[in-house]
Design an enzyme around this catalytic site. Structure first.
Site, PDB file in Angstrom:
ATOM      1  N   LEU A  26       8.465  11.894 -12.057  1.00  0.00           N
ATOM      2  CA  LEU A  26       9.687  12.176 -11.311  1.00  0.00           C
ATOM      3  C   LEU A  26       9.237  13.022 -10.138  1.00  0.00           C
ATOM      4  O   LEU A  26       8.826  14.177 -10.308  1.00  0.00           O
ATOM      5  CB  LEU A  26      10.729  12.906 -12.162  1.00  0.00           C
ATOM      6  CG  LEU A  26      12.149  12.947 -11.579  1.00  0.00           C
ATOM      7  CD1 LEU A  26      12.698  11.533 -11.354  1.00  0.00           C
ATOM      8  CD2 LEU A  26      13.089  13.725 -12.464  1.00  0.00           C
ATOM      9  N   ASP A  27       9.274  12.440  -8.948  1.00  0.00           N
ATOM     10  CA  ASP A  27       8.659  13.055  -7.786  1.00  0.00           C
ATOM     11  C   ASP A  27       9.264  14.408  -7.441  1.00  0.00           C
ATOM     12  O   ASP A  27      10.391  14.726  -7.826  1.00  0.00           O
ATOM     13  CB  ASP A  27       8.790  12.126  -6.574  1.00  0.00           C
ATOM     14  CG  ASP A  27       8.108  10.786  -6.798  1.00  0.00           C
ATOM     15  OD1 ASP A  27       7.047  10.773  -7.435  1.00  0.00           O
ATOM     16  OD2 ASP A  27       8.654   9.767  -6.344  1.00  0.00           O
ATOM     17  N   GLU A  28       8.522  15.175  -6.664  1.00  0.00           N
ATOM     18  CA  GLU A  28       8.962  16.502  -6.246  1.00  0.00           C
ATOM     19  C   GLU A  28      10.311  16.445  -5.523  1.00  0.00           C
ATOM     20  O   GLU A  28      11.154  17.319  -5.689  1.00  0.00           O
ATOM     21  CB  GLU A  28       7.910  17.135  -5.333  1.00  0.00           C
ATOM     22  CG  GLU A  28       8.256  18.524  -4.844  1.00  0.00           C
ATOM     23  CD  GLU A  28       7.200  19.093  -3.911  1.00  0.00           C
ATOM     24  OE1 GLU A  28       7.331  20.269  -3.526  1.00  0.00           O
ATOM     25  OE2 GLU A  28       6.252  18.357  -3.563  1.00  0.00           O
ATOM     26  N   SER A  86      12.639  14.285  -5.995  1.00  0.00           N
ATOM     27  CA  SER A  86      13.648  13.633  -6.835  1.00  0.00           C
ATOM     28  C   SER A  86      14.095  14.605  -7.918  1.00  0.00           C
ATOM     29  O   SER A  86      13.418  15.585  -8.206  1.00  0.00           O
ATOM     30  CB  SER A  86      13.078  12.363  -7.477  1.00  0.00           C
ATOM     31  OG  SER A  86      12.642  11.449  -6.495  1.00  0.00           O
TER      32      SER A  86
END
Length: 257
Positions: free
Chosen positions: A123-125, A127
């Site tokens: 889960l990207d930074e 997001s």
């Protein structure tokens, strides 16, 4: 059969200390089990983490307690923007920093500051949303294993015209890294917010898909992994995965044994 042991010491002793000394679990784990109502003494549910067991009394750990101890730890976190899921680069903040007692919702023990709790999936930074951190290999396999059948659901706010042609391309027909993407379920949730349901997880997949159809993602929020949803867990807060939720993830993935 549930774990059962009679205390044969000479003096009363705190339950968590006794369980730690006998190697059943750590003191912190014992406190977590007590907080969940999974420990009984002579048939009575223990609710006080400071409770002492008396000589001759019998302690019983429920089946759920044994399953939790055997399975390891899985944490459900509502990750905000600005935190990275895994090992951070210099200057980045890891999501595990949020795992404090003040941020905990419901019963359970707070992990130690140096605890190793790897993320299950990215889960990207930039997001936010549902993130699992776990030492449970069975749960990891259920969620991100190559044979997993669990889908993931996202609410994605975009900038740019949302047309039927773009939606059709997002659902099927796109390639990333010279590989055809699996079909995705993409619908308009409301206004500029789209609902994505994916069965794969390529690197920054949704953002890259949207780039290909000239839509810019301004917010990406993961709200579900298989049968597990964020529910009313506030952003920045965390809770323990329950035994029933663990079983549902494993069963839903097709990895039940």
């Amino acid at each position: 059969m549930a774990f059962t042991r009679t205390y044969d010491g000479d003096e009363p002793v705190r339950i968590n200390k006794w369980l730690g000394q006998t190697g059943v679990c750590s003191r912190r784990e014992a406190e977590g089990l007590i907080g969940q109502g999974l420990v009984r003494i002579d048939g009575e549910v223990v609710t006080d983490a400071g409770r002492k067991i008396e000589p001759g009394q019998t302690l019983v750990l429920s089946d759920a307690a044994e399953a939790e101890l055997a399975a390891g730890v899985t944490i459900v976190l509502h990750k905000p923007v600005g935190y990275v899921s895994g090992q951070p680069e210099p200057g980045k903040i890891p999501a595990v920093r949020l795992l404090t007692g003040a941020n905990r919702m419901g019963p359970g023990q707070t992990p130690a500051k140096d605890a190793s709790l790897p993320p299950i999936g990215r889960l990207d930074e930039d997001s936010r949303g549902l993130l699992l951190l776990s030492t449970d290999g069975v749960v990891a396999k259920a969620v991100i294993g190559p044979q997993s059948e669990l889908d993931k659901e996202y609410l994605v706010t975009v900038r740019g015209p949302v047309t039927e042609r773009k939606l059709s391309l997002l659902r099927h027909g796109l390639e990333l890294d010279d590989r055809q993407l699996k079909p995705a379920r993409v619908t308009v949730a409301q206004g500029q917010t789209l609902r994505f349901i994916l069965t794969e997880g390529r690197n920054r997949q949704i953002r890259r898909m949207c780039d290909l159809v000239e839509l810019r993602v301004t917010d990406l929020h993961r709200i579900r992994i298989g049968p597990l949803t964020l529910g009313d867990l506030p952003e920045g807060r965390w809770r323990m995965l329950s035994p029933d939720e663990r079983e549902a993830l494993i069963r839903g993935s097709g990895a039940a044994q």
